[in-house]
Design an enzyme around this catalytic site. Structure first.
Site, PDB file in Angstrom:
ATOM      1  N   GLU A  69       0.846  -1.197   0.000  1.00 57.67           N
ATOM      2  CA  GLU A  69       0.000   0.000   0.000  1.00 57.67           C
ATOM      3  C   GLU A  69       0.880   1.246   0.000  1.00 57.67           C
ATOM      4  O   GLU A  69       1.823   1.344   0.783  1.00 57.67           O
ATOM      5  CB  GLU A  69      -0.895  -0.029   1.243  1.00 57.67           C
ATOM      6  CG  GLU A  69      -1.711   1.207   1.506  1.00 57.67           C
ATOM      7  CD  GLU A  69      -2.518   1.087   2.802  1.00 57.67           C
ATOM      8  OE1 GLU A  69      -3.105   2.092   3.212  1.00 57.67           O
ATOM      9  OE2 GLU A  69      -2.541  -0.015   3.408  1.00 57.67           O
ATOM     10  N   GLU A  89      -3.250  10.869   3.285  1.00 60.05           N
ATOM     11  CA  GLU A  89      -4.210  10.627   4.351  1.00 60.05           C
ATOM     12  C   GLU A  89      -4.333  11.939   5.096  1.00 60.05           C
ATOM     13  O   GLU A  89      -3.352  12.445   5.648  1.00 60.05           O
ATOM     14  CB  GLU A  89      -3.742   9.509   5.276  1.00 60.05           C
ATOM     15  CG  GLU A  89      -3.701   8.157   4.587  1.00 60.05           C
ATOM     16  CD  GLU A  89      -3.564   7.027   5.584  1.00 60.05           C
ATOM     17  OE1 GLU A  89      -4.599   6.439   5.952  1.00 60.05           O
ATOM     18  OE2 GLU A  89      -2.432   6.736   5.991  1.00 60.05           O
TER      19      GLU A  89
END
Length: 530
Positions: free
Chosen positions: A238, A243
């Site tokens: 990932e 974020e």
């Protein structure tokens, strides 16, 4: 990544009975709601700065979909529990149950317009939906696969309507392009219905993995009315490009021993969903760069250097050791553009942990100072992340709240019992009591995030100092000017090697290139020894 899930209960109004596809021991597809993928354009750029528009689409993850009995409208999954008659085991459940098509706007609050995608946090139709997770598609049955080594990825984002406790996350995972259909013939839904998800947490909250249900060992969540965990998880590398909410942001690579998707079992999955967080084959923590956590508390946020009250551009560069797409990943760099100004990422202010980019050296020093386990290195470090980038990854765009840790790891003090003065604990200004999903859902149901103007291309090709149009237009792309400067230009000390950076706005490293190379300006923010 974590994510809320959504269980679509029986439609309140009668529907005309439709023929439902289903045969054999297989994960099925329903036909009550036609699956029509919203269109979303993005651009691929060349080294000269010319960009071509691609007509992409987005699809919502299978976990958010209504799952019902083949042939009628009986729920296979209600709230956070499975129907024991329809789903006594994984294989039988997959045979008995169908994934239904999605109404993206009215059910999930996801809308597209040109090159933009807006995700609303809480959407109420016949049921209340919390958050969403969507993937970029190449066509109606295939995910777009992005290969980012020696490339940069650029997008615009508006996080002004994301308070504490929310995460508007844009990231890449090493899913299969077809959602696992070719590997697992019992998966009849595939990418068209958003199957095949995996990430570095090896999530065990997925309802279907590898063409079978995840009902065996399923434990309903104690604090999430829509979710639970099963015996199986789905692992893959990932790359968290973004974020963030309006208070804090982080970018984080998470390598795995095997880059692509693999199924795991029980606590051997590791990650958030298991008792042994570090017992799996992936790095659940990653190596993060959060400007606040790295000591600069005025760089990102409302009214700060990167002002989250308005839209801005995010640029992430994946630099290899030899300047080619076949090289080894050595550095992940970050820039921002806002109001026509290129803003280099903030520098880490901690002694012994310098720089403003992610490298193996940065990660080792940061983990040591913050007293975190260096699981990043254990699972391959930058080289491991590069292996996933080389094989191709799927773009994920999501909005979620956090039932495991209230998003405090992103925007507050974490762990909450430690002093905020301890290196690595303070990650943002949100209170440690913030982020409780029930509170966030009740107090901020109208929260939202907008992703737009996605561009991918060689280093220096996707943006310039012209930057974003603050009036709401897209980022302009101009052809970079290439000039040659002589070795020995003023600046940092030392000598940059072949393909190394030797200049650019905010650059404090060497500006002299090792012979016989010269420092060539690609644009205002990046010069390279060529």
């Amino acid at each position: 990544m974590l994510a809320s899930t959504f269980s679509y209960r029986m439609y309140k109004t009668a529907l005309i009975l439709a023929a439902l596809l289903g045969s054999g021991q297989a994960q099925q597809v329903g036909t009550s709601q036609a699956e029509v993928h919203p269109s979303m354009t993005w651009q691929s750029c060349t080294a000269g700065g010319s960009c071509t528009t691609n007509n992409g689409k987005v699809v919502i993850d299978a976990n958010w979909r209504w799952v019902h009995k083949v042939g009628d409208y009986t729920n296979c999954y209600t709230g956070n529990t499975w129907d024991k008659t329809l789903c006594p085991d994984d294989a039988t459940c997959a045979s008995n149950c169908a994934l239904e098509g999605a109404n993206y706007q009215s059910t999930y609050g996801a809308t597209t317009s040109g090159d933009s995608l807006r995700l609303n946090f809480v959407t109420t139709s016949q049921q209340k939906n919390i958050g969403s997770r969507l993937y970029m598609m190449k066509d109606d049955t295939t995910y777009e696969m992005f290969k980012l080594l020696n490339q940069e990825f650029t997008f615009d984002v508006d996080v002004s309507n994301l308070p504490c406790g929310l995460n508007g996350a844009l990231y890449f995972v090493a899913m299969d392009a077809d959602g696992g259909m070719s590997k697992y013939p019992t998966n009849k839904a595939g990418a068209k219905y958003g199957t095949g998800y995996c990430d570095s947490q090896c999530p065990r909250d997925l309802k279907f993995i590898n063409g079978q249900a995840n009902v065996e060992g399923w434990q309903p969540s104690s604090n999430d009315a829509n979710a639970g965990t099963g015996n199986h998880g789905s692992c893959c590398a990932e790359m968290d490009i973004w974020e963030a909410n309006s208070i804090s942001t982080a970018f984080t690579p998470h390598p795995c021993d095997t880059p692509g998707q693999v199924m795991c079992t029980g606590d051997a999955c590791g990650g958030t969903y298991s008792s042994d967080r570090y017992g799996g084959t992936c790095d659940p923590d990653g190596c993060d760069f959060n400007s606040f956590r790295q000591g600069n508390k005025t760089f990102y946020g409302p009214g700060m250097t990167v002002d989250t009250k308005s839209k801005f551009t995010v640029v992430t560069q994946f630099i290899t050791d030899d300047g080619t797409a076949s090289g080894t990943l050595k550095e992940i760099k970050r820039f921002y553009v806002q109001n026509g100004k290129v803003i280099p990422n903030s520098e880490s202010t901690w002694s012994g942990v310098g720089g403003n980019s992610i490298t193996n050296d940065y990660c080792t020093a940061q983990k040591s100072l913050f007293k975190d386990q260096n699981v990043f290195a254990k699972h391959g470090g930058m080289e491991g992340m590069g292996a996933a980038l080389a094989q191709g990854m799927v773009l994920v765009m999501s909005l979620w709240d956090d039932h495991a840790a209230n998003m405090l790891w992103l925007d507050s003090n974490y762990p909450t019992t430690a002093s905020s003065s301890t290196p690595g604990v303070a990650r943002g200004t949100c209170d440690i009591s913030s982020g409780v999903p029930a509170d966030v859902e009740a107090n901020h149901p109208d929260a939202s995030v907008v992703y737009s103007n996605i561009k991918v291309g060689p280093i220096g090709s996707t943006f310039n100092s012209g930057g974003s149009n603050p009036g709401g237009g897209t980022t302009t792309t101009a052809k970079p000017t290439t000039t040659t400067t002589t070795a020995g230009s003023p600046g940092g000390t030392g000598v940059a090697q072949h393909y190394g950076q030797c200049g650019g706005n905010g650059w404090q490293g060497p500006t002299t290139c090792a012979s016989p190379y010269t420092c060539q300006k690609l644009n205002d923010f990046y010069s390279q020894c060529l």
